[in-house]
Enzyme design. Structure first.
Site, PDB file in Angstrom:
ATOM      1  N   ASP A 129      64.614  -6.108  62.817  1.00  0.00           N
ATOM      2  CA  ASP A 129      63.732  -7.148  62.273  1.00  0.00           C
ATOM      3  C   ASP A 129      62.336  -6.918  62.822  1.00  0.00           C
ATOM      4  O   ASP A 129      62.101  -7.067  64.020  1.00  0.00           O
ATOM      5  CB  ASP A 129      64.266  -8.523  62.664  1.00  0.00           C
ATOM      6  CG  ASP A 129      63.368  -9.661  62.202  1.00  0.00           C
ATOM      7  OD1 ASP A 129      62.358  -9.387  61.511  1.00  0.00           O
ATOM      8  OD2 ASP A 129      63.675 -10.826  62.517  1.00  0.00           O
ATOM      9  N   GLU A 154      43.956  12.444  79.493  1.00  0.00           N
ATOM     10  CA  GLU A 154      43.848  12.199  80.933  1.00  0.00           C
ATOM     11  C   GLU A 154      43.814  10.693  81.213  1.00  0.00           C
ATOM     12  O   GLU A 154      42.762  10.125  81.499  1.00  0.00           O
ATOM     13  CB  GLU A 154      42.582  12.855  81.496  1.00  0.00           C
ATOM     14  CG  GLU A 154      42.549  14.377  81.366  1.00  0.00           C
ATOM     15  CD  GLU A 154      41.230  14.974  81.844  1.00  0.00           C
ATOM     16  OE1 GLU A 154      41.182  16.198  82.024  1.00  0.00           O
ATOM     17  OE2 GLU A 154      40.247  14.204  82.034  1.00  0.00           O
ATOM     18  N   GLU A 203      43.976   7.407  83.284  1.00  0.00           N
ATOM     19  CA  GLU A 203      43.851   6.981  84.677  1.00  0.00           C
ATOM     20  C   GLU A 203      44.507   5.612  84.855  1.00  0.00           C
ATOM     21  O   GLU A 203      44.668   4.865  83.881  1.00  0.00           O
ATOM     22  CB  GLU A 203      42.378   6.923  85.083  1.00  0.00           C
ATOM     23  CG  GLU A 203      41.685   8.280  85.004  1.00  0.00           C
ATOM     24  CD  GLU A 203      40.167   8.184  85.100  1.00  0.00           C
ATOM     25  OE1 GLU A 203      39.548   9.171  85.529  1.00  0.00           O
ATOM     26  OE2 GLU A 203      39.610   7.121  84.747  1.00  0.00           O
ATOM     27  N   GLU A 220      41.632   9.039  92.434  1.00  0.00           N
ATOM     28  CA  GLU A 220      40.382   8.972  91.677  1.00  0.00           C
ATOM     29  C   GLU A 220      39.281   8.300  92.506  1.00  0.00           C
ATOM     30  O   GLU A 220      39.470   8.004  93.679  1.00  0.00           O
ATOM     31  CB  GLU A 220      40.595   8.226  90.348  1.00  0.00           C
ATOM     32  CG  GLU A 220      40.683   9.144  89.125  1.00  0.00           C
ATOM     33  CD  GLU A 220      39.394   9.909  88.873  1.00  0.00           C
ATOM     34  OE1 GLU A 220      38.322   9.481  89.360  1.00  0.00           O
ATOM     35  OE2 GLU A 220      39.446  10.939  88.185  1.00  0.00           O
ATOM     36  N   GLU A 256      44.906   9.599  89.118  1.00  0.00           N
ATOM     37  CA  GLU A 256      44.962  10.390  87.886  1.00  0.00           C
ATOM     38  C   GLU A 256      46.015  11.483  88.038  1.00  0.00           C
ATOM     39  O   GLU A 256      46.115  12.128  89.091  1.00  0.00           O
ATOM     40  CB  GLU A 256      43.602  11.024  87.576  1.00  0.00           C
ATOM     41  CG  GLU A 256      43.606  11.857  86.291  1.00  0.00           C
ATOM     42  CD  GLU A 256      42.226  12.395  85.924  1.00  0.00           C
ATOM     43  OE1 GLU A 256      42.154  13.546  85.461  1.00  0.00           O
ATOM     44  OE2 GLU A 256      41.238  11.658  86.115  1.00  0.00           O
ATOM     45  N   HIS A 278      40.203  10.147  78.963  1.00  0.00           N
ATOM     46  CA  HIS A 278      39.478  11.253  78.351  1.00  0.00           C
ATOM     47  C   HIS A 278      40.454  12.096  77.548  1.00  0.00           C
ATOM     48  O   HIS A 278      41.571  12.372  77.999  1.00  0.00           O
ATOM     49  CB  HIS A 278      38.800  12.114  79.419  1.00  0.00           C
ATOM     50  CG  HIS A 278      37.959  11.329  80.372  1.00  0.00           C
ATOM     51  ND1 HIS A 278      37.705  11.765  81.663  1.00  0.00           N
ATOM     52  CD2 HIS A 278      37.318  10.143  80.241  1.00  0.00           C
ATOM     53  CE1 HIS A 278      36.931  10.864  82.271  1.00  0.00           C
ATOM     54  NE2 HIS A 278      36.699   9.878  81.438  1.00  0.00           N
ATOM     55  N   ARG A 322      28.087  14.022  82.256  1.00  0.00           N
ATOM     56  CA  ARG A 322      29.153  13.044  82.069  1.00  0.00           C
ATOM     57  C   ARG A 322      28.646  11.671  81.650  1.00  0.00           C
ATOM     58  O   ARG A 322      29.444  10.731  81.524  1.00  0.00           O
ATOM     59  CB  ARG A 322      30.006  12.950  83.337  1.00  0.00           C
ATOM     60  CG  ARG A 322      30.960  14.133  83.482  1.00  0.00           C
ATOM     61  CD  ARG A 322      31.724  14.096  84.805  1.00  0.00           C
ATOM     62  NE  ARG A 322      32.863  14.982  84.796  1.00  0.00           N
ATOM     63  CZ  ARG A 322      32.826  16.293  84.961  1.00  0.00           C
ATOM     64  NH1 ARG A 322      31.649  16.896  85.128  1.00  0.00           N
ATOM     65  NH2 ARG A 322      33.931  17.021  84.949  1.00  0.00           N
ATOM     66  N   GLU A 356      35.591  17.262  75.241  1.00  0.00           N
ATOM     67  CA  GLU A 356      36.226  16.091  75.847  1.00  0.00           C
ATOM     68  C   GLU A 356      35.519  14.842  75.333  1.00  0.00           C
ATOM     69  O   GLU A 356      34.305  14.691  75.512  1.00  0.00           O
ATOM     70  CB  GLU A 356      36.101  16.193  77.363  1.00  0.00           C
ATOM     71  CG  GLU A 356      36.555  14.963  78.122  1.00  0.00           C
ATOM     72  CD  GLU A 356      36.151  15.019  79.590  1.00  0.00           C
ATOM     73  OE1 GLU A 356      37.012  14.789  80.448  1.00  0.00           O
ATOM     74  OE2 GLU A 356      34.958  15.299  79.876  1.00  0.00           O
ATOM     75  N   ARG A 402      34.989  11.075  75.979  1.00  0.00           N
ATOM     76  CA  ARG A 402      35.114  10.407  77.263  1.00  0.00           C
ATOM     77  C   ARG A 402      35.192   8.879  77.189  1.00  0.00           C
ATOM     78  O   ARG A 402      35.484   8.230  78.196  1.00  0.00           O
ATOM     79  CB  ARG A 402      33.929  10.784  78.161  1.00  0.00           C
ATOM     80  CG  ARG A 402      33.898  12.255  78.544  1.00  0.00           C
ATOM     81  CD  ARG A 402      32.687  12.595  79.404  1.00  0.00           C
ATOM     82  NE  ARG A 402      32.567  11.746  80.577  1.00  0.00           N
ATOM     83  CZ  ARG A 402      33.273  11.877  81.691  1.00  0.00           C
ATOM     84  NH1 ARG A 402      34.187  12.842  81.779  1.00  0.00           N
ATOM     85  NH2 ARG A 402      33.097  11.055  82.711  1.00  0.00           N
TER      86      ARG A 402
END
Length: 440
Positions: free
Chosen positions: A56, A134, A136, A191, A198, A247, A318, A335, A337
């Protein structure tokens, strides 16, 4: 030699008998990214593999109305796995399932089907997609009743070692458990933020990558609980600390070769890669309600905490939404981010792929890579991501490509759900407001 469905079924039944499996867990993911499951006794294994398991769906977020609630669970036989002891002490095996309607058709609101549709679009254009996620997470302590409290498990920082890092044994047990699921593990570490961790696992094809994210999150929570900690993937659980991202490294291949690598380009990056990135950047705001799906997501997307706020790309910067690592050849990738680990991985990857493919079709230009620290420049110089969920919902509603990626059913229901979330949040009065305004 390609195995037939019948031979795969026989192998599964043999393994289940040899390992004395007692229950079969059928897992699937709802619209909001939560793993759901139903368990059946082992005696139902054959009927399960013949797609006869019904449930259901009327109480599952984003699925169907009460008047059309019956759905079927079609197990993906390749996902059969006997669960390790760290996940469950009983002998249980699991399948990850696709959702089908009573007439046997894929359910349009099934996130896994939505991602398969995006994968098919890529294949029709001659591409396969690989993804390396990745996610975290934070570890918090539990109270005497087993409920999480806002006390982190340590005061360590980036790459710190024991005894500062008090999560190293938890991470090792997570890695051991994931390896039993067939994960190819790469690295684990503490991290930047206190209590933040991570664990990296190897990239895979897009469907397997999304399945792996869900399995990863479930394993992390189970193992953390066994160590008397609570694992959370909340993007920003602690003010003034870095938040948790997810990421995602993406790469396209055609005929077994990287579609992103160009040895004749000064940067080693193909036009296809630049167009794919341009497609994602051009739909960044429309994607945000999917990649950053809740109110708390936007507490992470602020300058100064290693989370991107600027819609730009770079090689090593970054502060940009997209970063291109230095690896070239078959490892050429970028990547993205801004996604966080509360995002539904199936919807996120589907929407990102659709946006990227649109960039290829329309020959979009990603522009020059950004070299400035975008946390320190005037925000008018570079487009930015939405600053809250309300802005993100509006951008999603106006983005036809992302809406098409989700489909009519899911885009409508998803927006309805997120608008309710924003209204509920807006009606709340926080402690910060009380402290700031009570005595004015």
């Amino acid at each position: 030699m390609t195995l037939t469905k019948n031979s795969i079924q026989q192998d599964i039944m043999k393994e289940a008998k040899e390992k004395k499996v007692e229950f079969i867990r059928l897992e699937f993911t709802d619209m909001l990214g939560e793993t759901k499951n139903v368990e059946l006794p082992i005696e139902e294994l054959e009927s399960v593999m013949n797609n006869e398991a019904m449930f259901d769906s009327s109480s599952i977020a984003g699925f169907s109305d009460i008047q059309e609630s019956d759905m079927y669970l079609f197990p993906d036989l390749e996902t059969f796995k006997v669960l390790p002891d760290a996940v469950d002490q009983d002998c249980i095996a699991r399948f990850i399932c696709d959702i089908h309607t009573p007439d046997g058709e894929p359910f349009e609101g099934d996130p896994r089907f939505i991602l398969k549709r995006a994968m098919k679009e890529a294949e029709d254009m001659g591409y396969t997609v690989n993804v390396g996620p990745e996610p975290e997470f934070f570890l918090f302590k539990l109270d005497k009743d087993g409920y999480p409290i806002r006390k982190m498990n340590d005061r360590a920082g980036y790459f710190d070692a024991s005894p500062k890092d008090k999560g190293d044994q938890v991470r090792r047990d997570i890695v051991r458990t994931l390896k039993k699921f067939g994960f190819e593990m790469e690295a684990s570490h503490h991290e930047v933020a206190q209590g933040q961790h991570e664990i990296n696992f190897r990239f895979d094809s897009v469907i397997k990558a999304a399945d792996n994210i869900q399995t990863f999150k479930n394993v992390v929570k189970d193992v953390a609980t066994s160590h008397e900690y609570h694992a959370t993937f909340m993007p920003k659980p602690i003010a003034g600390e870095n938040g948790s991202g997810m990421h995602c490294h993406l790469s396209l291949f055609t005929n077994g070769k990287s579609a992103f690598y160009d040895e004749n380009d000064a940067e080693g990056i193909s036009t296809t890669m630049k167009q794919f990135m341009a497609g994602i950047l051009s739909h960044a705001n429309g994607l945000a309600a999917i990649t950053n799906p809740n109110v708390n997501s936007y507490k992470r997307l602020v300058p100064g905490y290693e989370a991107p706020v600027s819609v730009a790309w770079s090689h090593s910067n970054r502060s940009c939404m997209i970063r291109v690592p230095t690896t070239r050849g078959m490892g050429t990738r970028f990547e993205i981010r801004n996604p966080d680990p509360t995002a539904n991985p199936y919807l996120t990857l589907a929407a990102v792929i659709h946006a990227g493919l649109e960039g290829i079709r329309d020959n979009l230009d990603a522009g020059e890579p950004e070299t400035r620290n975008l946390y320190e420049v005037n925000i008018d110089d570079v487009p930015t991501l939405p600053t809250n969920l309300k802005e993100a919902i509006k951008a999603l509603r106006e983005d036809k490509v992302v809406m098409d990626a989700l489909g009519d059913h899911t885009s409508r229901v998803y927006i309805e759900e997120k608008e309710k979330e924003w209204i509920e949040y807006s009606l709340m009065v926080s402690q910060w407001e009380v402290d700031r305004y009570m005595n004015k």
